[in-house]
Scaffold this motif. Sequence first.
Motif, PDB file in Angstrom:
ATOM      1  N   ARG A 183      57.977-118.237-122.837  1.00 17.62           N
ATOM      2  CA  ARG A 183      58.611-117.410-123.840  1.00 17.62           C
ATOM      3  C   ARG A 183      58.595-115.943-123.391  1.00 17.62           C
ATOM      4  N   ARG A 199      65.309-106.115-128.461  1.00 20.44           N
ATOM      5  CA  ARG A 199      64.539-105.736-129.656  1.00 20.44           C
ATOM      6  C   ARG A 199      65.131-106.407-130.893  1.00 20.44           C
ATOM      7  N   LEU A 200      66.453-106.547-130.905  1.00 17.19           N
ATOM      8  CA  LEU A 200      67.094-107.184-132.060  1.00 17.19           C
ATOM      9  C   LEU A 200      66.761-108.674-132.138  1.00 17.19           C
ATOM     10  N   MET A 201      66.283-109.242-131.031  1.00 18.36           N
ATOM     11  CA  MET A 201      65.869-110.643-131.048  1.00 18.36           C
ATOM     12  C   MET A 201      64.429-110.769-131.530  1.00 18.36           C
ATOM     13  N   GLY A 202      63.787-109.628-131.768  1.00 16.79           N
ATOM     14  CA  GLY A 202      62.395-109.665-132.191  1.00 16.79           C
ATOM     15  C   GLY A 202      61.412-109.507-131.050  1.00 16.79           C
ATOM     16  N   ILE A 203      61.933-109.087-129.874  1.00 15.52           N
ATOM     17  CA  ILE A 203      61.052-108.923-128.717  1.00 15.52           C
ATOM     18  C   ILE A 203      60.424-107.533-128.754  1.00 15.52           C
TER      19      ILE A 203
ATOM     20  N   SER B  50      68.399-101.692-138.616  1.00 14.45           N
ATOM     21  CA  SER B  50      67.666-102.677-137.817  1.00 14.45           C
ATOM     22  C   SER B  50      66.566-102.047-136.982  1.00 14.45           C
ATOM     23  N   GLY B  51      66.385-100.738-137.074  1.00 14.29           N
ATOM     24  CA  GLY B  51      65.227-100.105-136.447  1.00 14.29           C
ATOM     25  C   GLY B  51      65.460 -99.594-135.043  1.00 14.29           C
ATOM     26  N   LEU B  52      66.693 -99.676-134.536  1.00 20.63           N
ATOM     27  CA  LEU B  52      66.957 -99.143-133.192  1.00 20.63           C
ATOM     28  C   LEU B  52      67.016 -97.624-133.224  1.00 20.63           C
ATOM     29  N   ALA B  72      61.720-102.224-134.542  1.00 19.84           N
ATOM     30  CA  ALA B  72      62.851-103.150-134.626  1.00 19.84           C
ATOM     31  C   ALA B  72      62.405-104.607-134.580  1.00 19.84           C
ATOM     32  N   HIS B  73      61.458-104.927-133.661  1.00 18.55           N
ATOM     33  CA  HIS B  73      61.118-106.333-133.500  1.00 18.55           C
ATOM     34  C   HIS B  73      60.410-106.889-134.732  1.00 18.55           C
ATOM     35  N   VAL B  76      63.117-107.748-137.500  1.00 16.30           N
ATOM     36  CA  VAL B  76      63.725-109.061-137.283  1.00 16.30           C
ATOM     37  C   VAL B  76      62.864-110.142-137.923  1.00 16.30           C
ATOM     38  N   HIS B  82      70.757-108.772-136.665  1.00 17.45           N
ATOM     39  CA  HIS B  82      71.788-107.783-136.380  1.00 17.45           C
ATOM     40  C   HIS B  82      72.569-108.246-135.152  1.00 17.45           C
ATOM     41  N   LEU B 101      66.746-117.322-127.404  1.00 18.69           N
ATOM     42  CA  LEU B 101      66.218-115.965-127.603  1.00 18.69           C
ATOM     43  C   LEU B 101      66.439-115.521-129.036  1.00 18.69           C
ATOM     44  N   TYR B 104      63.576-116.347-130.986  1.00 17.13           N
ATOM     45  CA  TYR B 104      62.377-115.922-130.252  1.00 17.13           C
ATOM     46  C   TYR B 104      61.127-115.921-131.121  1.00 17.13           C
ATOM     47  N   LEU B 105      61.250-115.520-132.371  1.00 16.48           N
ATOM     48  CA  LEU B 105      60.058-115.375-133.208  1.00 16.48           C
ATOM     49  C   LEU B 105      59.666-116.671-133.914  1.00 16.48           C
TER      50      LEU B 105
END
Lengths: 321, 237, 592
Positions: A183, A199-203, B50-52, B72-73, B76, B82, B101, B104-105
Amino acid sequence: MTTTVFLQLVTNGIAQGAMYGLIAVGYTMVYGIIQLINFAHGEFFMFGGFGALAVYLWIPPVQHLPLLAALPIMLVGGMIASVVIAVLAERFAYRPLRNAPRLAPLITAIGVSILLQQLVFLWYPQPGGGKVQVGVNAPVQFPTFAGKPFHLGGVLIQRANLLTVIVAFLCMAYLAYFVAKTRTGRAMQATAQDPDTARLMGINTDKVIVVAFVLGAAFAAVASITYGLRFGQVSYDMGFSAGLKAFTAAVLGGIGNIYGAMVGGLVLGIAEQVTTGVLANYHATQQWGTAWQDVWAFLLLIIVLLVRPQGLLGERVADRA
Amino acid sequence: MALLEVRDLHVAYGKIEAVKGISFEVEQGQVVTLIGTNGAGKTTTLRTISGLLRPAAGRIMFDGKTIQNTPAHQIVSMGLAHSPEGRHIFPRMTIEENLLLGAYLRKDAAGIAEDVSNAYSMFPILGERRSQAAGTLSGGEQQMLAMARALMCRPRLLMLDEPSMGLSPIMMKQIMDTITQLKSSGTTILLVEQNAQAALSLADQGHVLEVGRIALSGRGADLLHDEQVRKTYLGEE
Amino acid sequence: MADKVPEWGSASQPRQPDTLSAQPQRNAAVSPALAKALIGLGALATIASTFLAWTWTTSFPGDLSVTGYPGGNQVITLVVGVLLLVALGTAYGLPGLRWLAPRGHVRLLRGLALAGAVSTWYILLAVAIELNGIANWVTGSWVALTATALPVAGAFLLADDRHEAARPPAALPRWAQTVIILAAIISAMFIADYGITTSFTEEFIGFALAVGLAAWGLNSSGVLARLTELNARNRVATSAAAFAAALLFVFLQTSDQYNTIADDILIFATVALGLNIVVGLAGLLDLGYVAFLGVGAYSAALVSGAASSRFAHTALPFWAQILIGVGVSIIAGVIIGAPTLRLRGDYLAIVTLGFGEIFRIVVNNLNGVSGPSLTNGPEGVYGVPDLSLFGYDFGKPHVLFGVTFGKFGNYYLLLLVAMAIVVFIYARVNESRLGRAWVAIREDETAAEAMGIHGYRFKLLAFALGASLAGFAGTINAHLLNTVTPDQYMFSASSPPNSAFLLAAVVLGGMGTISGPLLGASLLYLVPAKFEFFQNKQLLLFGLALILMMRFRPEGLVPNKRRQLEFHEEEVAEAEAHAVAEADASEAEAVA
């Protein structure tokens, strides 16, 4: 020149190149993700050797083990030394500059490099206990294998060289697995390709960057120990030229491409050994041999930049500049 | 309580203020659209939610929690997805890797596998090319992938930034149909569009942005028939 | 057109009230009159104390044991005391003196008071420690201790009056401007002279403390900014004054001893200025710059007629040596730059770093054994003759205007001319179309290309120009040192000039300015040379200094206005990138 001599040169080149490749991985991962040439990576490499040596010298039982058994323990020491340094450098020197103009982190990296070199130099025992002589290149002895080299046909294979190639292979296999299957590895690829979207994927990209530094430093520590075993010494300034060569290898293979780093390292190592060996072999070109080794490596870099700047395997850097 | 609440949001790039105090809400199950010309601050608003980007002032509440200072992460992980302007798929990864991806979480392997196959049934073309590098897809296919990827985290709010940008009319219609489908399945959507006609006709609520401010708000259908909007954004004389 | 700034975004932002001037008055308990009196009394007592002895023995260096006139570090205390009196004049609003504190006089007073106190206390402390005990203090010591404390107390009792600089006063008459510039530059020269000629560590530390704190005061009172502005408006007068002051330096020297230091600083600073064109103006990170100095030095040395040269019988005139040195440096620069400058900037950094290393290896190898015989290997080319221009032999002492010039004094004059040439080129280039093109490329190469600026060609030009200036300095360096060896030209070494120090000088001083690298080079040379403690740790400290500088003051000590903006408003770049992205989006839409 006989085939045996030639094969001998190639064999030595592979060992040397595997070491370059191991260091180059660190350059290429960090560059691939944050587009920073981490000049201090050569010093992370140097710290690994000293960390391993410290374990060997300061924990007496280790010295009484057979070297092959002592090596894993030394490896832990070396990895801790270089990983800790790398994490500290990332956190306190590079991270605050993440949004600064590109020149700023480059200059910081040079500062970190000089600082780390000199930190180790402070610990050097000084002849006569006098003042530290800046610029004195005093290598420190490193344990080596006592056994005889192996023979394969007429080609001599030094034990340390064999070990270097084996660990380099294991390291690369692990890295390939890590990047493709885990992962965190996928998060790393995503961050390299598009950090904002990652970052938008939560990474957590800050964490991914730290992972890149940690892996790079750990590989450099491995490389550093193979360096110590092969040459029987480590020195505070060994990171400068090794780092320069490894970066050349990274560019050669295509910066940002982790497999390219190893391929570039091998190509550079073999080219270096073969060129100097062949030149030294003939009377007419004899003097252009060993002493010019670094010059040929540099020329190779210039030629690659001229004819194939994206490297042998192609670079993997999103062009966001 | 609204799912998303934006209060007096200001966002600045250096000294240039791109968003100058906008406020709006998105209720659970609604489709809300932000329309407006280039530079109106639509994308900036989404990137800030979205925190960017970090706001200069104002408040953003998601599900009752203040999020304008949350990384941002972590946003999500609260269920806010987003899909960025320009699609931004990961070009050197396969379609399937891109989808993974998006999840991912999440840790539930079975659920992820189910959602992947859902995505393929929603966009069959993606299923056919699942092990192909995403960079080789056409623009419309990339947009499908970007939306499917955003859905992979099972968002409570889906933010879509210009999903129809640069697409052929056929593709555009297909994308808009998908959004309508998502709406009818109960997904809450915040949609940014330049294609005001399409956006307003499927939105419950619409806001017209002009140079960083909300110039006009209303129900989607009402705005669609508003004379001012028709003149400025639908190109009618 | 300067006031036609784009308006959007500013409309909704009401003007911030001036928070600085609206600060509540602190310390209102003590009347300002009393505080000022304290400062005045203290300043007078400080001045008086320097005429007393501060210790009874002469065993502390600098002789502080004389009554009747100031000696050693007492001179510093005396000067600060006098300056304090002048600054107090601004507090009383004396006509003409208010010019000195456009942003408030309290900080000026605080800075000067601290300068006097800290530097004096340091010396007294050093006396007590080195001579083992306060018993070595005499009445004068106690007077000095108390006298310098009074202004500090007074200055910190005054409420801070820092405010935005008032609009500049009506322009002074031209002669007054010139006088002020001359006075400022000559004072700066005297300060530099004092620093160079300090003869023991304590003296230098006391000096550095006083100068540093006073500079802080002058800077926050706004007078430095005002001087800078004045200098910028009178470029010619400033340059002439600076040149005159630098000339004055050499006439003040009674022996050649300190001229060697000054020569080294001049060479170092000249090369740093050349590097500043490459790094500061064009934004190209050159990490092997010193190799170009080496190329120039070797080229000149080989054809200078030195007995150890491969071409021992070739003794070309100096102008021809310069041509060769500069020419070879340019060729080397183009060989290095041509393949690399097409690529992303980072490649240049690593290639130049490699080049610096390769240069050293090559000159080491061209010794006739491991390579063709050319450079004499590690021993280098020695016995490079001193220069002789128009019958003026630089190696022999000369008497000019009643002052004896030794070898280093002679070279000082030549180096001054060389530096003037480099400064001239730098200034011309900076203001030309070329300089603007470099700035455009540095800030955004893609945008610059879109505007028709051929990035590669301009970068190569910058790189080659930088190489040629270093080569030029190298030709002089070969004669000054009489020897050229490989280890003089390394990436990092214990003494300047080397590539790491050069970069540090530019970064520390301020990229893209003229005075920055001069200041940076002087500091980087003097501090290690004067501090014994630094000698073995200087590289360590430079590494640390580079990191801290980039973190906290990336624009350097003397910031370039444009650069400062760049370093502190990275968001602007993001905004631009965003605007570009939006534009792209609309374009894509138009296509569709």
